[in-house]
Design a protein around this motif. Structure first.
Motif, PDB file in Angstrom:
ATOM      1  N   VAL A  83       1.223  -1.089  -0.037  1.00 41.69           N
ATOM      2  CA  VAL A  83       0.300   0.057   0.167  1.00 41.69           C
ATOM      3  C   VAL A  83       0.551   0.980  -0.092  1.00 41.69           C
ATOM      4  O   VAL A  83       0.641   2.303  -0.889  1.00 41.69           O
ATOM      5  CB  VAL A  83      -0.713  -0.111   1.346  1.00 41.69           C
ATOM      6  N   CYS A  84       1.930   0.890   0.955  1.00 41.85           N
ATOM      7  CA  CYS A  84       2.888   2.430   1.330  1.00 41.85           C
ATOM      8  C   CYS A  84       3.649   2.690   0.422  1.00 41.85           C
ATOM      9  O   CYS A  84       4.019   3.624   0.208  1.00 41.85           O
ATOM     10  CB  CYS A  84       2.795   2.466   2.459  1.00 41.85           C
ATOM     11  N   LEU A  85       4.470   1.558  -0.260  1.00 40.82           N
ATOM     12  CA  LEU A  85       5.435   1.356  -0.919  1.00 40.82           C
ATOM     13  C   LEU A  85       5.841   0.346  -1.972  1.00 40.82           C
ATOM     14  O   LEU A  85       5.992  -0.701  -2.309  1.00 40.82           O
ATOM     15  CB  LEU A  85       6.545   0.419  -0.090  1.00 40.82           C
ATOM     16  N   PRO A  86       4.420   0.939  -2.532  1.00 33.65           N
ATOM     17  CA  PRO A  86       4.487  -0.046  -3.493  1.00 33.65           C
ATOM     18  C   PRO A  86       5.866  -0.371  -4.500  1.00 33.65           C
ATOM     19  O   PRO A  86       5.689  -1.550  -5.530  1.00 33.65           O
ATOM     20  CB  PRO A  86       3.188   1.300  -4.584  1.00 33.65           C
ATOM     21  N   GLU A  87       6.381   0.565  -5.169  1.00 35.46           N
ATOM     22  CA  GLU A  87       7.548   0.502  -5.976  1.00 35.46           C
ATOM     23  C   GLU A  87       8.607  -0.753  -5.706  1.00 35.46           C
ATOM     24  O   GLU A  87       9.027  -1.285  -5.797  1.00 35.46           O
ATOM     25  CB  GLU A  87       8.306   1.601  -6.011  1.00 35.46           C
ATOM     26  N   GLU A  88       8.772  -0.247  -3.859  1.00 32.63           N
ATOM     27  CA  GLU A  88       9.586  -1.463  -3.254  1.00 32.63           C
ATOM     28  C   GLU A  88       8.702  -3.560  -3.673  1.00 32.63           C
ATOM     29  O   GLU A  88       9.966  -4.099  -3.193  1.00 32.63           O
ATOM     30  CB  GLU A  88       9.938  -0.958  -1.592  1.00 32.63           C
ATOM     31  N   ALA A  90       6.623  -4.208  -5.260  1.00 35.13           N
ATOM     32  CA  ALA A  90       6.667  -4.670  -6.790  1.00 35.13           C
ATOM     33  C   ALA A  90       8.221  -5.434  -7.938  1.00 35.13           C
ATOM     34  O   ALA A  90       8.363  -6.731  -7.970  1.00 35.13           O
ATOM     35  CB  ALA A  90       6.817  -3.551  -8.331  1.00 35.13           C
ATOM     36  N   ARG A  91       8.959  -4.753  -7.340  1.00 38.55           N
ATOM     37  CA  ARG A  91      10.240  -4.747  -6.645  1.00 38.55           C
ATOM     38  C   ARG A  91      10.638  -6.412  -6.160  1.00 38.55           C
ATOM     39  O   ARG A  91      11.529  -7.422  -6.080  1.00 38.55           O
ATOM     40  CB  ARG A  91      11.451  -4.155  -6.415  1.00 38.55           C
ATOM     41  N   TRP A  92       9.970  -6.050  -4.354  1.00 37.25           N
ATOM     42  CA  TRP A  92      10.244  -7.840  -3.722  1.00 37.25           C
ATOM     43  C   TRP A  92       9.412  -8.862  -4.570  1.00 37.25           C
ATOM     44  O   TRP A  92       9.948  -9.976  -4.927  1.00 37.25           O
ATOM     45  CB  TRP A  92       9.675  -7.225  -2.777  1.00 37.25           C
ATOM     46  N   ARG A  93       8.316  -8.568  -5.286  1.00 41.12           N
ATOM     47  CA  ARG A  93       7.837  -9.700  -6.193  1.00 41.12           C
ATOM     48  C   ARG A  93       8.166 -10.168  -6.918  1.00 41.12           C
ATOM     49  O   ARG A  93       7.997 -11.188  -7.560  1.00 41.12           O
ATOM     50  CB  ARG A  93       5.904  -8.591  -5.650  1.00 41.12           C
ATOM     51  N   ALA A  94       8.802  -9.557  -8.358  1.00 40.29           N
ATOM     52  CA  ALA A  94       9.296  -9.897  -8.784  1.00 40.29           C
ATOM     53  C   ALA A  94      10.825 -10.810  -8.406  1.00 40.29           C
ATOM     54  O   ALA A  94      11.225 -11.699  -9.646  1.00 40.29           O
ATOM     55  CB  ALA A  94      10.060  -8.575  -9.838  1.00 40.29           C
ATOM     56  N   ASP A  95      11.613 -10.838  -8.023  1.00 39.79           N
ATOM     57  CA  ASP A  95      13.166 -10.773  -7.005  1.00 39.79           C
ATOM     58  C   ASP A  95      12.241 -12.490  -6.263  1.00 39.79           C
ATOM     59  O   ASP A  95      12.413 -13.399  -6.853  1.00 39.79           O
ATOM     60  CB  ASP A  95      13.238 -10.028  -5.998  1.00 39.79           C
ATOM     61  N   ARG A  96      10.227 -12.480  -6.223  1.00 37.45           N
ATOM     62  CA  ARG A  96      10.073 -13.562  -5.254  1.00 37.45           C
ATOM     63  C   ARG A  96       9.865 -14.586  -6.276  1.00 37.45           C
ATOM     64  O   ARG A  96      10.773 -15.794  -6.341  1.00 37.45           O
ATOM     65  CB  ARG A  96       9.364 -13.528  -4.464  1.00 37.45           C
ATOM     66  N   GLU A  97       9.106 -14.122  -7.220  1.00 39.20           N
ATOM     67  CA  GLU A  97       8.773 -14.672  -8.867  1.00 39.20           C
ATOM     68  C   GLU A  97       9.967 -15.825  -9.401  1.00 39.20           C
ATOM     69  O   GLU A  97      10.084 -16.348 -10.077  1.00 39.20           O
ATOM     70  CB  GLU A  97       7.906 -13.998  -9.203  1.00 39.20           C
ATOM     71  N   SER A  98      10.558 -14.596  -9.257  1.00 38.31           N
ATOM     72  CA  SER A  98      12.336 -14.611 -10.339  1.00 38.31           C
ATOM     73  C   SER A  98      13.009 -16.133  -9.726  1.00 38.31           C
ATOM     74  O   SER A  98      13.088 -17.228  -9.964  1.00 38.31           O
ATOM     75  CB  SER A  98      13.854 -13.991 -10.085  1.00 38.31           C
ATOM     76  N   THR A  99      13.018 -16.049  -8.342  1.00 32.80           N
ATOM     77  CA  THR A  99      13.243 -17.493  -7.262  1.00 32.80           C
ATOM     78  C   THR A  99      12.380 -18.757  -7.386  1.00 32.80           C
ATOM     79  O   THR A  99      13.301 -19.445  -7.529  1.00 32.80           O
ATOM     80  CB  THR A  99      13.171 -16.860  -5.898  1.00 32.80           C
ATOM     81  N   HIS A 100      10.889 -17.666  -7.439  1.00 35.34           N
ATOM     82  CA  HIS A 100      10.338 -19.511  -7.457  1.00 35.34           C
ATOM     83  C   HIS A 100      10.615 -20.408  -9.129  1.00 35.34           C
ATOM     84  O   HIS A 100      10.406 -21.390  -9.011  1.00 35.34           O
ATOM     85  CB  HIS A 100       8.908 -18.871  -7.861  1.00 35.34           C
ATOM     86  N   HIS A 101      10.671 -19.446  -9.938  1.00 43.64           N
ATOM     87  CA  HIS A 101      11.276 -19.879 -11.039  1.00 43.64           C
ATOM     88  C   HIS A 101      12.258 -20.695 -11.143  1.00 43.64           C
ATOM     89  O   HIS A 101      12.274 -22.213 -12.101  1.00 43.64           O
ATOM     90  CB  HIS A 101      10.914 -18.975 -12.405  1.00 43.64           C
ATOM     91  N   ALA A 102      12.998 -20.196 -10.897  1.00 44.87           N
ATOM     92  CA  ALA A 102      14.369 -20.948 -10.272  1.00 44.87           C
ATOM     93  C   ALA A 102      14.594 -22.379  -9.626  1.00 44.87           C
ATOM     94  O   ALA A 102      14.633 -23.589 -10.521  1.00 44.87           O
ATOM     95  CB  ALA A 102      15.814 -20.071 -10.099  1.00 44.87           C
ATOM     96  N   MET A 103      13.426 -22.273  -9.218  1.00 41.75           N
ATOM     97  CA  MET A 103      13.235 -23.874  -8.318  1.00 41.75           C
ATOM     98  C   MET A 103      12.727 -24.678  -8.909  1.00 41.75           C
ATOM     99  O   MET A 103      12.797 -25.620  -8.196  1.00 41.75           O
ATOM    100  CB  MET A 103      12.862 -23.072  -6.916  1.00 41.75           C
ATOM    101  N   ASN A 104      12.269 -24.055  -9.622  1.00 42.09           N
ATOM    102  CA  ASN A 104      11.231 -25.175 -10.704  1.00 42.09           C
ATOM    103  C   ASN A 104      12.262 -26.769 -11.011  1.00 42.09           C
ATOM    104  O   ASN A 104      11.869 -27.485 -11.345  1.00 42.09           O
ATOM    105  CB  ASN A 104      10.657 -24.473 -11.833  1.00 42.09           C
ATOM    106  N   ASN A 105      13.576 -25.406 -11.073  1.00 42.14           N
ATOM    107  CA  ASN A 105      14.299 -26.843 -11.856  1.00 42.14           C
ATOM    108  C   ASN A 105      14.710 -27.928 -10.913  1.00 42.14           C
ATOM    109  O   ASN A 105      15.838 -28.580 -11.195  1.00 42.14           O
ATOM    110  CB  ASN A 105      15.666 -26.193 -12.253  1.00 42.14           C
ATOM    111  N   LEU A 106      14.548 -27.114  -9.675  1.00 41.07           N
ATOM    112  CA  LEU A 106      15.080 -28.677  -8.076  1.00 41.07           C
ATOM    113  C   LEU A 106      14.222 -29.485  -8.836  1.00 41.07           C
ATOM    114  O   LEU A 106      13.051 -29.816  -8.746  1.00 41.07           O
ATOM    115  CB  LEU A 106      14.702 -27.595  -7.137  1.00 41.07           C
ATOM    116  N   SER A 107      14.929 -30.944  -8.513  1.00 40.90           N
ATOM    117  CA  SER A 107      14.333 -32.046  -8.052  1.00 40.90           C
ATOM    118  C   SER A 107      13.726 -32.338  -6.885  1.00 40.90           C
ATOM    119  O   SER A 107      12.750 -32.864  -6.538  1.00 40.90           O
ATOM    120  CB  SER A 107      15.171 -32.736  -8.266  1.00 40.90           C
ATOM    121  N   ASP A 108      13.415 -31.555  -5.594  1.00 40.08           N
ATOM    122  CA  ASP A 108      12.599 -31.834  -4.342  1.00 40.08           C
ATOM    123  C   ASP A 108      11.647 -30.593  -4.429  1.00 40.08           C
ATOM    124  O   ASP A 108      11.285 -30.439  -3.770  1.00 40.08           O
ATOM    125  CB  ASP A 108      13.756 -31.499  -3.206  1.00 40.08           C
ATOM    126  N   ARG A 109      11.146 -30.239  -5.931  1.00 40.01           N
ATOM    127  CA  ARG A 109      10.203 -29.275  -6.320  1.00 40.01           C
ATOM    128  C   ARG A 109       9.001 -29.654  -5.258  1.00 40.01           C
ATOM    129  O   ARG A 109       7.921 -28.533  -4.449  1.00 40.01           O
ATOM    130  CB  ARG A 109      10.568 -28.786  -7.229  1.00 40.01           C
TER     131      ARG A 109
END
Length: 289
Positions: A83-88, A90-109
């Motif tokens: 609500v009060c830090l929308p830009e921050e 958005a960056r946090w969410r993008a980083d988190r989603e990027s991490t989740h995509h990277a984890m898709n390649n792990l065998s223990d997903r």
């Protein structure tokens, strides 16, 4: 020292309780620059309208924490307020989603992070019913739950499945809540199957509502709830649902603690709640007393 000059009165130096990078509180002579919510693991500006609104209703205060700067808040494991830090945020969410995509390649997903319910679990619990059209008594009981004395609930986020009964229930509730002077921050819908459930979970928890209201089919919500508890700040104790989720198989599918505190209304105007994996139903007379 001049005996004719009285000593200046002692004024203790004011200190402030802040959280450090490791999440440990400490005292500082400098006030915090950012506020946070310990239970929700989020931080924001001291003048955040969402936080101030919650504080004015008596919520939030006992979980309130402060940080000297953003780097400390992030290091302590807190995420920015949408609500009060929308830009921050958005960056946090993008980083988190990027991490989740990277984890898709792990065998223990599947075993380590996926909230998806296995076919074996689904078979063990049988076919879950589709939602039925809500009743007027059900809607009235749900609103009574939200307006109990000292509840101080004004802002809600509404979530619903895409089936006709759930969509209509969610829309009817939103209209009734607005007519009472309440505010619906956003409405989020979801399908019965999804790849990770991260998108609807993130949208559902993007703001900081006083409560969540859910009208949904049990199967989809069971999977969404697992993602909500795993990846967001969602609190089942602040969530209220229609009768479609009054099913003893729901906590069995999600795990005993995933839905602890979830409450809702029954079709005849009673209520129900989930406690440690058990669903307890109360008849209309007990619910109204």
């Amino acid at each position: 020292m001049n005996p004719d000059v009285p000593p200046a009165p002692y004024e203790p130096r004011r200190t402030y309780a802040l959280l450090g990078r490791d999440g440990t509180p400490y005292l500082s002579t400098t006030p915090g620059a950012l506020g946070g919510h310990r239970r929700g693991r989020l931080y924001g500006r001291l003048d955040c309208p969402s936080a101030l609104r919650a504080i004015s209703r008596g919520h939030y205060v006992k979980h309130r924490v402060f940080f000297p700067d953003e780097a400390t808040a992030v290091a302590a494991g807190f995420r920015p307020c949408a609500v009060c830090l929308p830009e921050e945020y958005a960056r946090w969410r993008a980083d988190r989603e990027s991490t989740h995509h990277a984890m898709n390649n792990l065998s223990d997903r599947e075993s380590s992070r996926s909230p998806l319910i296995s076919p074996a679990d689904l078979a063990a619990h049988g076919d879950l019913p589709r939602p039925s059209p809500h009743t007027a008594a059900e809607l009235a009981a749900l609103i009574r739950l939200l307006t109990l004395p000292k509840s101080r609930i004004e802002t809600v986020t509404v979530g619903h499945s895409r089936d006709e009964a759930s969509s209509q229930a969610a829309g009817t509730f939103a209209t009734a809540w607005a007519a009472r002077g309440g505010k619906v921050l956003t409405t989020v819908d979801w399908p019965e199957t999804a790849a990770s459930w991260l998108r609807p979970a993130t949208r559902l928890t993007a703001g900081l509502p006083d409560a969540w209201v859910v009208a949904a089919a049990p199967l989809g919500f069971a999977q969404l709830a697992r993602r909500l508890r795993h990846s967001t700040d969602w609190d089942p104790c602040r969530t209220y649902a229609f009768a479609s989720l009054n099913d003893s198989r729901l906590p069995a599918l999600t795990g005993p603690d995933t839905l602890h505190g979830l409450r809702g209304a029954t079709a005849d105007g009673g209520t129900w709640e989930i406690r440690r994996g058990w669903v307890t139903t109360y008849d209309p007379a007990d619910s109204a007393s």
